[in-house]
Design a protein around this motif. Structure first.
Motif, mmCIF file in Angstrom:
data_model
loop_
_atom_site.group_PDB
_atom_site.id
_atom_site.type_symbol
_atom_site.label_atom_id
_atom_site.label_comp_id
_atom_site.label_asym_id
_atom_site.label_seq_id
_atom_site.Cartn_x
_atom_site.Cartn_y
_atom_site.Cartn_z
ATOM 1 N N THR A 86 -10.113 -10.442 6.467
ATOM 2 C CA THR A 86 -9.183 -9.508 6.513
ATOM 3 C C THR A 86 -9.550 -8.436 6.354
ATOM 4 O OG1 THR A 86 -7.498 -11.446 4.754
ATOM 5 C CG2 THR A 86 -7.146 -9.107 5.064
ATOM 6 N N TRP A 88 -9.454 -5.102 6.489
ATOM 7 C CA TRP A 88 -7.806 -3.392 5.915
ATOM 8 C C TRP A 88 -7.909 -2.370 6.928
ATOM 9 C CZ3 TRP A 88 -3.611 -4.880 2.855
ATOM 10 C CH2 TRP A 88 -3.418 -5.836 2.569
ATOM 11 N N GLY A 128 -4.786 -6.118 7.788
ATOM 12 C CA GLY A 128 -3.508 -5.101 7.406
ATOM 13 C C GLY A 128 -4.160 -3.888 7.023
ATOM 14 N N ALA A 130 -2.696 -0.687 4.632
ATOM 15 C CA ALA A 130 -2.515 0.032 3.148
ATOM 16 C C ALA A 130 -2.622 1.589 3.256
ATOM 17 C CB ALA A 130 -3.540 -0.796 1.726
ATOM 18 N N GLN A 139 0.051 1.117 -1.742
ATOM 19 C CA GLN A 139 0.833 0.750 -1.316
ATOM 20 C C GLN A 139 0.056 -0.299 -0.734
ATOM 21 O OE1 GLN A 139 4.618 2.078 -0.548
ATOM 22 N NE2 GLN A 139 4.940 0.450 1.143
ATOM 23 N N LEU A 140 -0.119 -1.724 0.160
ATOM 24 C CA LEU A 140 0.526 -2.290 0.792
ATOM 25 C C LEU A 140 1.154 -2.452 2.015
ATOM 26 C CD1 LEU A 140 -1.597 -5.708 -0.998
ATOM 27 C CD2 LEU A 140 -2.464 -4.058 -0.400
ATOM 28 N N LEU A 143 0.895 -6.640 4.786
ATOM 29 C CA LEU A 143 0.667 -7.834 4.492
ATOM 30 C C LEU A 143 -0.292 -7.824 5.884
ATOM 31 C CD1 LEU A 143 2.702 -9.461 1.222
ATOM 32 C CD2 LEU A 143 0.572 -8.036 1.525
ATOM 33 N N PRO A 144 -1.928 -9.282 5.096
ATOM 34 C CA PRO A 144 -2.387 -9.609 6.212
ATOM 35 C C PRO A 144 -1.642 -10.424 7.745
ATOM 36 C CG PRO A 144 -3.743 -9.581 4.034
ATOM 37 C CD PRO A 144 -2.440 -9.147 3.831
ATOM 38 N N THR A 145 -1.720 -9.809 8.978
ATOM 39 C CA THR A 145 -1.020 -10.586 10.473
ATOM 40 C C THR A 145 -2.321 -10.597 11.230
ATOM 41 O OG1 THR A 145 0.628 -10.399 11.755
ATOM 42 C CG2 THR A 145 -0.394 -7.899 10.680
ATOM 43 N N ILE A 186 -5.658 -4.947 -3.129
ATOM 44 C CA ILE A 186 -6.427 -5.737 -1.748
ATOM 45 C C ILE A 186 -7.539 -7.400 -2.520
ATOM 46 C CG2 ILE A 186 -8.590 -5.117 -0.335
ATOM 47 C CD1 ILE A 186 -6.901 -2.639 0.135
ATOM 48 N N ASP A 189 -5.627 -9.966 -3.092
ATOM 49 C CA ASP A 189 -4.286 -10.206 -1.933
ATOM 50 C C ASP A 189 -5.331 -11.918 -1.636
ATOM 51 O OD1 ASP A 189 -2.361 -10.569 0.609
ATOM 52 O OD2 ASP A 189 -4.245 -10.553 1.327
ATOM 53 N N ARG A 193 -4.825 -15.805 -1.470
ATOM 54 C CA ARG A 193 -4.811 -17.191 -0.060
ATOM 55 C C ARG A 193 -5.504 -18.347 -0.573
ATOM 56 N NH1 ARG A 193 -1.792 -14.244 3.705
ATOM 57 N NH2 ARG A 193 -1.861 -11.823 2.435
#
Length: 336
Positions: A86, A88, A128, A130, A139-140, A143-145, A186, A189, A193
């Motif tokens: 992931t 960021w 993601g 942030a 703030q995130l 979110l991971p996409t 982070i 999150d 998962r």
């Protein structure tokens, strides 16, 4: 055999672009919540700077506190069987009164330059966005996409100017707390998962920053529990900050060092290639798994070597990995 994502992931990185600047570092301790410790290893040919992609399980030797342990599992990025990542992209708010270079404001309007590099993410990798601010906001934003275009759009939003102006001791402290909160968001999150990814933070920031030593070291420990890795990209025109009274300066460089990552200093014309370099380094890593001799919550020295036969065939090769880990049984309370 049960594998929990808190397993140690030791990643060091190689330069795949000869002209890209690089900082090198190894990390100290890593905590594990698993019966299997995962050690990420990067190989680097000293002449070409490129990875060796054809190593086999039998080419490696692994030592825990100077005692050899059996390599129980073996994965190679070249075979596409290492854990997904992931990625960021993290910035500080574009606040009034901040210098043009040294925070994240220099990346405003340059976001699209990073977009082509995201094509080098693997199909199951995610990205993601942030941010944190000196007004205390963390703030995130995304979110991971797997939507690479959405990530660039959110990055553009996160970099838009805000009216808040800091520069006071109160705002400095609020920003430090917001930074620590963001990193833990982070981490949380990643913990939630399944399967758990390898979280990789890329700070777009000149690292003109500081943190109290004690709090920063706690944060590094927390991040290492999830096998996280920190990178950074700074504009080469950003000023260097080497010392802050009573605090650790250049905290993102510090975190990169202690997680096995690195910080790049580059120009806007090299943004794409620099991020591409980071992703390629992550892709061509090896993951060695072993059963720790004891889950005792104490520091264990970690060492990885090539066998004599493998060394003979790859003279001048450099192996990079984290030198310590801490095996523990339970996930930390803050991760829930």
């Amino acid at each position: 055999m049960k594998i929990v994502a808190g397993g140690v992931a030791s990643i060091c990185f190689l330069a795949v672009c000869a002209s890209a600047p690089m900082a090198t570092a190894q990390a100290p301790r890593i905590r594990v919540q698993s019966s299997l410790v995962l050690v990420d290893v990067i190989t680097q040919d000293r002449k070409s700077g490129l990875p060796v992609r054809d190593f086999k399980k039998g080419d490696f030797r692994l030592f825990d506190n100077r005692h050899e342990v059996r390599v129980a599992t073996f994965d190679a990025g070249a075979r596409y069987d290492t854990r997904s990542i992931t990625l960021w992209l993290v910035v500080i708010c574009n606040e009034s009164g901040l210098p043009k270079f040294g925070a994240s404001a220099e990346f405003l309007g340059q976001e699209a330059l990073f977009r082509p590099a995201l094509n080098h993410l693997e199909p199951h990798d995610s990205v993601g966005v942030a941010h944190w601010c000196d007004n205390g906001d963390s703030q995130l934003d995304l979110l991971p996409t797997e939507d690479r275009d959405k990530a660039i759009q959110e990055l553009s939003e996160a970099l838009k100017p805000i009216p808040f102006e800091g520069g006071t001791s109160a705002s400095d402290e609020a920003g430090e707390q917001a930074f620590r909160k963001l990193i833990r968001l982070i981490i949380r999150d990643a913990y939630r998962r399944n399967p758990k990814p390898l979280p990789v933070i890329v700070f777009l920031h000149g690292d003109h920053t500081g943190q109290p030593h004690g709090e920063l070291n706690k944060l590094v420990d927390d991040f290492l529990e999830t096998s996280g890795i920190v990178f950074g990209i700074r504009d080469y025109r950003s000023p260097n900050l080497h010392f802050i009274i009573g605090e650790q300066a250049k905290i993102m460089h510090y975190m990169a060092k202690h997680t096995g990552g690195q910080y790049f200093s580059t120009s806007s014309s090299e943004y794409e290639r620099t991020l591409e370099t980071i992703l390629m380094q992550l892709h061509f890593r090896y993951e060695l798994g072993f059963i720790p001799p004891a889950i005792d919550g104490k520091r264990h020295e970690l060492r990885v070597e090539l066998t004599k036969e493998a060394k003979a065939g790859h003279k001048g090769l450099r192996l990079r990995y984290r030198p310590e880990y801490i095996p523990v049984r339970e996930e930390p309370e803050w991760a829930h």
